[in-house]
Enzyme design. Structure first.
Site, PDB file in Angstrom:
ATOM      1  CG  HIS A  34      46.046  71.508  49.145  1.00  0.00           C
ATOM      2  ND1 HIS A  34      45.583  72.290  50.182  1.00  0.00           N
ATOM      3  CD2 HIS A  34      45.061  70.609  48.909  1.00  0.00           C
ATOM      4  CE1 HIS A  34      44.404  71.860  50.576  1.00  0.00           C
ATOM      5  NE2 HIS A  34      44.053  70.853  49.806  1.00  0.00           N
ATOM      6  CG  PHE A  35      44.118  74.578  46.224  1.00  0.00           C
ATOM      7  CD1 PHE A  35      43.743  73.480  45.476  1.00  0.00           C
ATOM      8  CD2 PHE A  35      43.595  74.724  47.484  1.00  0.00           C
ATOM      9  CE1 PHE A  35      42.822  72.552  45.986  1.00  0.00           C
ATOM     10  CE2 PHE A  35      42.686  73.805  47.996  1.00  0.00           C
ATOM     11  CZ  PHE A  35      42.300  72.713  47.247  1.00  0.00           C
TER      12      PHE A  35
END
Length: 148
Positions: A34-35
């Site tokens: 993420h991410f």
């Protein structure tokens, strides 16, 4: 994964308001996904930070109604990214508080800029439902240092 999302309580008026802090570590497990290439704290975890702070504020009253538990997210919005290394300040102000439920208006700031805000609704879990050895170390240690 560590799920206590606050490092310390900065100030507390039981049942009324709290300020807590958390430094976001770069090695948090969720940053792997993420991410990739642009790690940010998921909004759901920012909401959980706010819920944990508000819950501690309510629990600090030590009323016999039990432990505050997040029951509903009334609203939540996210204004800026929270990244590895950021120092967050989590604020909660209790807006309603009775024996059956409580509500709180909360926000997370990074470098004095709003990162997230939420209105949260809490119900209470009877103390008899908690594990016998349950202890909120962060809250208990703060209150002990305040002479309570």
């Amino acid at each position: 994964m560590r799920f206590i999302l606050l490092d310390r309580i900065v100030s507390l008026v039981p049942g009324k308001q709290i300020e807590a802090a958390r430094t976001v570590r770069a090695d948090e497990d969720y940053f792997r996904d993420h991410f990739p290439g642009f790690p940010v704290v998921p909004g759901v975890l920012l909401t959980e930070m706010m819920a944990q702070a508000a819950g501690k504020c309510l629990d600090a009253e030590r009323r016999p109604r039990g432990k505050a538990m997040l029951a509903k997210i009334l609203s939540a919005s996210f204004r800026q990214w929270v990244r590895p290394g950021d120092e967050t300040r989590v604020h909660a102000t209790v807006t309603a508080n009775d024996d059956r439920y409580a509500t709180a208006e909360c926000h997370v700031d990074v470098a004095d800029r709003a990162a997230a805000q939420a209105k949260l609704f809490f119900s209470f879990l009877a103390a008899g439902n908690l594990a016998a050895e349950f202890r909120d170390d962060l809250l208990e240690d703060f209150l002990a240092g305040q002479g309570r």
